[in-house]
Design a protein around this motif. Sequence first.
Motif, PDB file in Angstrom:
ATOM      1  N   GLU A   1      -8.741  -5.587  -7.368  1.00  0.00           N
ATOM      2  CA  GLU A   1      -9.985  -5.208  -6.685  1.00  0.00           C
ATOM      3  C   GLU A   1      -9.966  -3.705  -6.442  1.00  0.00           C
ATOM      4  OE1 GLU A   1     -12.526  -7.072  -5.868  1.00  0.00           O
ATOM      5  OE2 GLU A   1     -11.774  -9.112  -6.157  1.00  0.00           O
ATOM      6  N   TRP A   2     -11.097  -3.040  -6.803  1.00  0.00           N
ATOM      7  CA  TRP A   2     -11.182  -1.585  -6.661  1.00  0.00           C
ATOM      8  C   TRP A   2     -12.199  -1.217  -5.589  1.00  0.00           C
ATOM      9  CZ3 TRP A   2      -7.533   0.989  -9.379  1.00  0.00           C
ATOM     10  CH2 TRP A   2      -6.925   0.315 -10.426  1.00  0.00           C
ATOM     11  N   LYS A   3     -11.949  -0.066  -4.948  1.00  0.00           N
ATOM     12  CA  LYS A   3     -12.831   0.360  -3.863  1.00  0.00           C
ATOM     13  C   LYS A   3     -14.122   0.982  -4.378  1.00  0.00           C
ATOM     14  CE  LYS A   3      -8.872   1.405  -0.836  1.00  0.00           C
ATOM     15  NZ  LYS A   3      -8.138   2.472  -0.121  1.00  0.00           N
ATOM     16  N   GLY A   4     -14.099   1.580  -5.559  1.00  0.00           N
ATOM     17  CA  GLY A   4     -15.275   2.267  -6.094  1.00  0.00           C
ATOM     18  C   GLY A   4     -16.332   1.298  -6.619  1.00  0.00           C
ATOM     19  N   SER A   5     -17.360   1.883  -7.227  1.00  0.00           N
ATOM     20  CA  SER A   5     -18.473   1.080  -7.764  1.00  0.00           C
ATOM     21  C   SER A   5     -18.071   0.334  -9.023  1.00  0.00           C
ATOM     22  CB  SER A   5     -19.684   1.977  -8.054  1.00  0.00           C
ATOM     23  OG  SER A   5     -19.310   3.016  -8.959  1.00  0.00           O
TER      24      SER A   5
ATOM     25  N   ASP B   1       0.840  -1.199   0.000  1.00  0.00           N
ATOM     26  CA  ASP B   1       0.000   0.000   0.000  1.00  0.00           C
ATOM     27  C   ASP B   1       0.875   1.251   0.000  1.00  0.00           C
ATOM     28  OD1 ASP B   1      -2.225   1.564  -0.020  1.00  0.00           O
ATOM     29  OD2 ASP B   1      -2.699   1.294   2.109  1.00  0.00           O
TER      30      ASP B   1
ATOM     31  N   HIS C   1      -4.712   4.608  -6.132  1.00  0.00           N
ATOM     32  CA  HIS C   1      -5.149   4.845  -4.749  1.00  0.00           C
ATOM     33  C   HIS C   1      -6.539   4.290  -4.497  1.00  0.00           C
ATOM     34  CE1 HIS C   1      -2.291   6.942  -2.237  1.00  0.00           C
ATOM     35  NE2 HIS C   1      -1.859   7.633  -3.280  1.00  0.00           N
ATOM     36  N   ASP C   2      -7.268   4.045  -5.567  1.00  0.00           N
ATOM     37  CA  ASP C   2      -8.597   3.451  -5.405  1.00  0.00           C
ATOM     38  C   ASP C   2      -8.544   1.930  -5.352  1.00  0.00           C
ATOM     39  OD1 ASP C   2      -9.769   5.954  -5.449  1.00  0.00           O
ATOM     40  OD2 ASP C   2      -9.996   5.949  -7.640  1.00  0.00           O
TER      41      ASP C   2
ATOM     42  N   ASP D   1      -8.143  -1.687  -3.841  1.00  0.00           N
ATOM     43  CA  ASP D   1      -8.271  -2.398  -2.573  1.00  0.00           C
ATOM     44  C   ASP D   1      -7.054  -3.316  -2.453  1.00  0.00           C
ATOM     45  OD1 ASP D   1      -8.850  -4.128  -0.470  1.00  0.00           O
ATOM     46  OD2 ASP D   1     -10.999  -4.055  -0.822  1.00  0.00           O
TER      47      ASP D   1
ATOM     48  N   HIS E   1      -7.324  -7.014  -0.663  1.00  0.00           N
ATOM     49  CA  HIS E   1      -8.002  -8.060  -1.428  1.00  0.00           C
ATOM     50  C   HIS E   1      -7.263  -8.378  -2.724  1.00  0.00           C
ATOM     51  CE1 HIS E   1     -11.536  -6.971   1.168  1.00  0.00           C
ATOM     52  NE2 HIS E   1     -11.594  -8.296   1.187  1.00  0.00           N
ATOM     53  N   THR E   2      -6.623  -7.352  -3.299  1.00  0.00           N
ATOM     54  CA  THR E   2      -5.865  -7.597  -4.538  1.00  0.00           C
ATOM     55  C   THR E   2      -4.696  -8.536  -4.290  1.00  0.00           C
ATOM     56  OG1 THR E   2      -6.470  -5.446  -5.472  1.00  0.00           O
ATOM     57  CG2 THR E   2      -4.474  -6.504  -6.321  1.00  0.00           C
TER      58      THR E   2
END
Length: 513
Positions: free
Chosen positions: A158-162, A125, A178-179, A181, A184-185
Amino acid sequence: MVQLYLSKPVADASGDGDLVEGRLSLLQRLESIIWSIITLGGRYEARLWLCNTISCIQCITSRNQCELFRELLRSKPAKHDVAAQLLRMILEKSPGEIGPVIAKKSYLLEKFFEGNPRRILLWFDNFASVGESGHKKGARALSQFAFVNRDMCWEELEWKGSHGQSPAVVATKPHYFHDLDVLHTVENFLEYVPDFWSSHELAESLRDGEIFKIDTQYFVDQFIKLLYEENFKELWAAVEKFLTEEQYSYLCQHLLVLLDEHELLAFLKSVSKYIFAGVQHKDFGYPSGWLEYLLSTSSDMTLNELFLLNAVISHGRKLLHLLSDEEHAEENGRLEELLRTASMFSDADHWALIRECMRMQKKVAIKWAGLHSWALHYCLSKECKTRESCESIFIKNGIGFQKADDYTLINNDGYQEIYGSGADDKGSRRTGGQKRKRDKKKRRRNKNDHEEWNSDGLEDFKTLNGQETLKLEERSWLLSTDGYSCSWHIADLPEHLARYCFLTWMKWIYSKW
């Protein structure tokens, strides 16, 4: 007044044989007291002091030290504790030497991150924000691998957004990572993208060894297995490179303290193979000189003998400090009584003792000389309390001296001369006289303006230009013992003079061996 026995008697002088026997008996009792001090502390201090002296040995080459410590690491049973300490040293000082090694063991990396969110986030991260130059650590490896292998693994991001981000968009706007995840990725990559853990991208991120800071102990434990269970050649090569390039003293100070007494003696016997036989009395001036001499000439040294010799020859000041502890009050009392009741004897008597030492084994002669010099160290520590007492000792024992803040040289007969070269006698006397006049005026002015004198004639503190200077008791001297090359403080005089006595006596003894 302490007598240092620095003068040989005239040719026809002979000492009292009974006094020689009495002196040897006294030194035997002194040896017993010192052993009581050493053993009362569980011999830990003595072992630590010996390790320190071993670290001062000067004739060990880079190749020698690598062979010494490699032999230690490969000895049976395996020295896991020594290897673990060495690995910690490498990870602290030269992590880049092992960074590429861990990249070749992908299963260790997978095991490191599996089920450990903290480690995952600390390493991966680290994506760059807007305006930053680039991603760092594992984030850089993850992004580079994902772009190069986007057809294979992009869907595991895996992305945090929709909705997710396409490679084309992220390529133009890297801060979009930055978006991501991250947790989980990485978990997806652990399960579905095994090629990532052996990839060039991840290997490059590991090259500087910064990953070891996340959990040093984990990597130390894994490297121990690689060394002793897998005999991993790349790791052994990195270890040997460190052993070759690191300072010998640093290796000794951090590794030898882990050895038990049997292992320490075995190490010393290994060291003896690399010490040339030409070590002489003139080399005794540095802390390990006597040790190098004995290792090169005596094959039957015991650790007890080395503990005692090292304590009185190389660490006399520490031994004196240890003696001042409350738990050694009984030994201190015995020692004071022993040295107080000891009869003083002449230079001729001491020369008779030296002649007796010439007929002894080397290690025995060195022991008596070392014990005698430490006894003088003890007596000097009691005597050297004021400027006057120190200078009286110099004069009595024929030691020329010069106050470090003065230009007057005191010869060994107690008379003063102007100290300095490069000027004729007349010019020197005039310069010295002028300086004494200026100093006299300065002292008178300082006395009137700032200070009072103690009843014993010694200054307390002088104040000059708003600054405090040292007490006169704390002044230092240049001495003829080392050619006036070093300034000796009053606190250091007992150790220096005792060592000078030892070196002088060893020169006499050595001349007959």
